[in-house]
Scaffold this motif. Structure first.
Motif, PDB file in Angstrom:
ATOM      1  N   THR A 123       0.825  -1.213   0.000  1.00  7.73           N
ATOM      2  CA  THR A 123       0.000   0.000   0.000  1.00  7.73           C
ATOM      3  C   THR A 123       0.858   1.262   0.000  1.00  7.73           C
ATOM      4  O   THR A 123       0.423   2.311  -0.478  1.00  7.73           O
ATOM      5  CB  THR A 123      -0.954   0.018   1.206  1.00  7.73           C
ATOM      6  N   LYS A 147       1.551   8.394  -0.805  1.00 15.28           N
ATOM      7  CA  LYS A 147       1.865   8.742   0.590  1.00 15.28           C
ATOM      8  C   LYS A 147       0.616   9.188   1.338  1.00 15.28           C
ATOM      9  O   LYS A 147       0.638  10.150   2.098  1.00 15.28           O
ATOM     10  CB  LYS A 147       2.926   9.844   0.617  1.00 15.28           C
ATOM     11  N   SER A 155      -2.935   8.448   3.753  1.00  9.48           N
ATOM     12  CA  SER A 155      -3.534   7.632   4.803  1.00  9.48           C
ATOM     13  C   SER A 155      -5.031   7.936   4.831  1.00  9.48           C
ATOM     14  O   SER A 155      -5.467   8.999   4.360  1.00  9.48           O
ATOM     15  CB  SER A 155      -2.902   7.958   6.166  1.00  9.48           C
ATOM     16  N   LYS A 211      -8.510   8.950   6.427  1.00  9.25           N
ATOM     17  CA  LYS A 211      -9.044   9.720   7.547  1.00  9.25           C
ATOM     18  C   LYS A 211     -10.492  10.056   7.211  1.00  9.25           C
ATOM     19  O   LYS A 211     -10.768  10.767   6.237  1.00  9.25           O
ATOM     20  CB  LYS A 211      -8.222  10.993   7.756  1.00  9.25           C
ATOM     21  N   THR A 241      -3.176  13.578   3.191  1.00  8.61           N
ATOM     22  CA  THR A 241      -1.722  13.677   3.383  1.00  8.61           C
ATOM     23  C   THR A 241      -1.404  15.060   3.915  1.00  8.61           C
ATOM     24  O   THR A 241      -2.282  15.944   3.952  1.00  8.61           O
ATOM     25  CB  THR A 241      -0.981  13.427   2.054  1.00  8.61           C
TER      26      THR A 241
END
Length: 787
Positions: free
Chosen positions: A173, A178, A180, A182, A188
């Protein structure tokens, strides 16, 4: 031989058919038959059809995407704005699919695809560890298990006691970017701001003018969201990038240039006609020639090419200044004749000159049809048909429509024109002026530099480039179309070839020759690698299973009961996680021999050493480096050389034609103004610091054709009436030069480098061609000058 009435009727029938065809072309489709895609101008890769198909596929896949990032210093504000913005996007009716919030199913898709195959999936680091130090994997499990933040569940430990899949999935992944998750958004951080990524697929092509027309509504929506969620100390910003924004700018620029050039030319022509002829009939006839030329050119081009490119229309708008030349000579003769006007005699007087002028222009234009370059072919056809139709309008209709004499009045500026002609009869002027201009031009040519970069064909606004660079820095997402095309005889052989190429690219990254790449091999190991991984994992369980069981006091001993079931490309393509990556798999494509080859592409990002990348393809028929911009730029250079030889051949052919009719010495006098004008045009362009390209040579073809036109009319002067005819001819040529300067000279105002350069060359060349045109005039005796 047709009578004039039959010719007029025939041309009327042809024009009525063309007008009907124009109406059909404009109304039969939902969209206007106007092409805005800059790639449509470019030649196909005829040597490798698979490479062409690959590029077309990738270009389409990338061009139909739009990327947004919503950014704010406050994370909660950013997420609220991203949610609001993504929910409002469908109302614009621009996008077929919008990727904003990641659903629960999408989040689980990675594990759903890879987890059942976990015993045959290892990272390179894991492979090395299990092969040489398997005990380290056991220690890693123990350390991770006693980490209070590891989040390991009993189920995970039972099904994957060595925690291999957790490590593999984290590595996999990480390759996707870069970001994540949320609150469902991919987020990012960059320069102390939080960003959410939103991507969307257009409902059609980025070059669809209908979609481009909706961009103002998108801009308005972005401004509303920015205004709603901006805080005093934390303004919200929505950045965007995509081909559609560049395409829309290109379309708008072309439309503006067509308006500026076309309307500017028409306005200048109207003012000139009214000032010189003081009558509405010449104005109507001149506009008739222009209209017939543009209608014929547009209809024929659409019939042959399917669409007219906006680039051709920009040049086509400037044809106004050329197509009216034939009309000027006829109308000026009519003005000079006054009450003694005879329409048929007037046509007969200019017929030879305008016919030879048309032929010389066609020699230059039609020569470009031989180049396998759609842009040049279309421009050539558009120009040739437009000029021919304007010529036919003068020959077929003017004797009927302008049969009535004009009101008797003196030729405007006759005294000034007469003195100018008398000046050119002086030996010092006839010799010194062209020699001096030729020497100055030769000096300018020594300063010439060339730039064949295809990017000159498109004006790239700084604001869009800045947004693209910002998004690339934030997301790591690049729109680069530099890639490797990988081919093989079977799917498995293709995966093997991709894996070998990936390994070589990893080496180049370590050397600093490449920043990164994106490959299907990063997501699907080869069958051989999966088997090797499976055996390594099986060996790990055999050697370290008991140790791990004892170290963790497991109720059930660690055992290996899995069976090998390969993960295939079909599995990957069927999974939702492959959606952003499917475009890289091209499946079976046919080469130039009709043989099917399984193909895929590997995208390359931020190439630092081009030679190192190209070296990988040497002596490897299954690996091709594709860089369309560089490829076409190289072709531009080749065609520039070809057009140079074409120009030399056309010049020689025109000289032979002139020498055959007028004699060797007179032929030199007639072609010299065009040659010097062409050199001067290139010289001035070079001295302004503008690099030369293919389009400057196209400008020379235009200068050659127009310059010969000017010389032809002076060469056709009869000795017994040379003075009076010379004044009339000079007036017509001056009007012609002024309209040409108005039309082509305005191209120098273009934002597009190639068109701007073309405009400077033509502007200079036409002025010099006009200045030197009287060289073709036979030197008459003083007693004849006032007859």
């Amino acid at each position: 031989m047709f009578s004039n009435s039959k010719l007029a009727s025939l041309w009327l029938a042809i024009m009525l058919i063309l007008v009907a065809a124009l109406g059909y072309q404009l109304t039969a489709r939902k969209q206007l038959p106007i092409e805005t895609n800059i790639l449509a101008l470019l030649p196909e890769n005829r040597q490798d059809p698979i490479a062409q198909q690959a590029f077309d596929h990738i270009a389409t896949s990338m061009s139909d995407k739009v990327v947004f990032v919503v950014g704010s210093k406050d994370s909660d504000t950013m997420l609220k704005a991203a949610k609001d913005f993504s929910q409002a996007l469908p109302s614009l009716d621009m996008f077929s699919h919008i990727d904003a919030e990641v659903s629960q199913d999408q989040q689980q898709a990675w594990a759903k695809l890879y987890y059942p195959k976990r015993f045959q999936l290892l990272t390179p680091e894991q492979q090395n560890r299990l092969q040489h130090h398997p005990e380290q994997q056991t220690q890693n499990v123990i350390h991770t298990l006693y980490n209070p933040f590891s989040g390991i569940t009993g189920t995970e430990l039972k099904n994957d006691p060595f925690l291999l899949f957790r490590e593999y999935l984290a590595d996999l992944t990480a390759k996707t970017g870069k970001f994540s998750l949320k609150q469902g958004f991919l987020t990012t951080e960059y320069q102390d701001k939080h960003y959410a990524l939103i991507t969307a697929n257009l409902k059609g092509s980025a070059y669809n003018i209908g979609l481009q027309d909706k961009l103002p509504a998108l801009t308005s929506l972005e401004q509303q969201i920015e205004s709603k969620y901006s805080l005093t100390d934390s303004p919200l910003a929505i950045e965007q990038t995509g081909v559609i924004f560049y395409a829309a700018h290109g379309t708008q620029s072309a439309e503006n240039e067509i308006s500026t050039i076309g309307l500017g030319s028409l306005l200048g022509i109207v003012i000139l006609l009214i000032a010189v002829y003081r009558s509405t009939l010449p104005l109507a006839l001149a506009l008739l020639s222009i209209s017939c030329g543009l209608v014929a050119a547009f209809v024929t081009t659409v019939a042959i090419f399917g669409k007219v490119h906006l680039f051709s229309l920009v040049f086509g708008a400037s044809l106004i200044g050329v197509s009216i030349d034939y009309a000027f000579h006829y109308l000026t003769d009519r003005l000079a004749a006054g009450k003694h006007w005879n329409a048929q005699q007037g046509l007969k007087h200019i017929f030879t000159a305008i016919t030879l002028g048309l032929i010389t222009s066609l020699i230059g234009y039609l020569g470009m049809l031989v180049a396998p370059f759609p842009g040049l072919q279309q421009l050539s056809l558009f120009s040739a048909i437009g000029l021919t139709a304007a010529y036919a309008t003068v020959v077929c209709w003017y004797p009927t429509l302008a049969a009535k004499p004009s009101k008797p009045r003196a030729i405007p500026f006759a005294g000034t024109l007469g003195r100018w002609l008398h000046l050119w009869l002086q030996p010092s002027i006839r010799w010194v002026t062209p020699i001096l201009l030729a020497l100055l031009s030769i000096y300018g040519l020594t300063k010439a530099t060339y730039n064949d970069d295809i990017r000159q064909l498109q004006a790239l606004p700084a604001s869009l480039q800045h947004q693209e660079a910002t998004i690339k820095a934030i997301t790591g997402v690049s729109s680069s179309q530099q890639m490797f095309l990988v081919k093989a005889d079977s799917q498995q052989a293709l995966l093997n070839k991709i894996a070998a190429t990936d390994h070589a690219l990893d080496g180049l990254i370590k050397q600093g020759a490449l920043k990164s790449y994106q490959s299907l091999g990063q997501y699907i190991p080869t069958l051989e690698q999966q088997r090797a991984n499976f055996e390594l994992v099986q060996q790990l369980y055999k050697e370290q299973g008991t140790t791990l069981s004892q170290s963790l006091n497991l109720a059930q001993p660690v055992s290996f009961t899995a069976t090998f079931e390969p993960l295939t490309m079909a599995h990957f393509l069927a999974s939702p996680i492959s959606a952003p990556l499917r475009f890289m798999w091209l499946d079976a494509l046919k080469d130039k021999n009709g043989v099917s080859k399984y193909s895929a592409v590997i995208l390359l990002h931020d190439i630092k050493q081009q030679n190192a990348i190209e070296q990988l393809t040497h002596n490897d028929s299954e690996l091709t480096y594709l860089n369309k911009a560089d490829e076409i730029s190289a072709l531009f250079g080749q065609y520039r050389e070809h057009v140079t030889w074409l120009l030399i051949a056309a010049t020689f052919a025109i000289y032979l034609l002139l020498a055959w009719r007028y004699g060797l010495k007179q032929g030199v006098k007639m072609i010299a103004p065009s040659l010097i004008a062409g050199m001067a045009g290139i010289a001035i362009t070079s001295l302004t610091g503008t690099p030369l390209n293919l389009f400057n040579l196209l400008a020379l073809i235009l200068i050659l054709g127009i310059g010969i036109d000017y010389s032809l009319f002076f060469a056709e002067l009869k000795a017994e009436t040379a003075h009076q005819q010379g004044i009339t001819t000079l007036l017509a040529i001056t009007l012609s030069a002024l309209t040409t300067v108005l039309s082509f000279g305005l191209l120098a105002l273009s934002e597009t480098q190639a068109i701007h350069s073309f405009g400077i060359t033509v502007l200079t060349g036409i002025i010099i061609a006009w200045l030197l045109a009287p060289l073709a005039m036979s030197k008459v005796k003083p007693s004849q000058q006032h007859q």
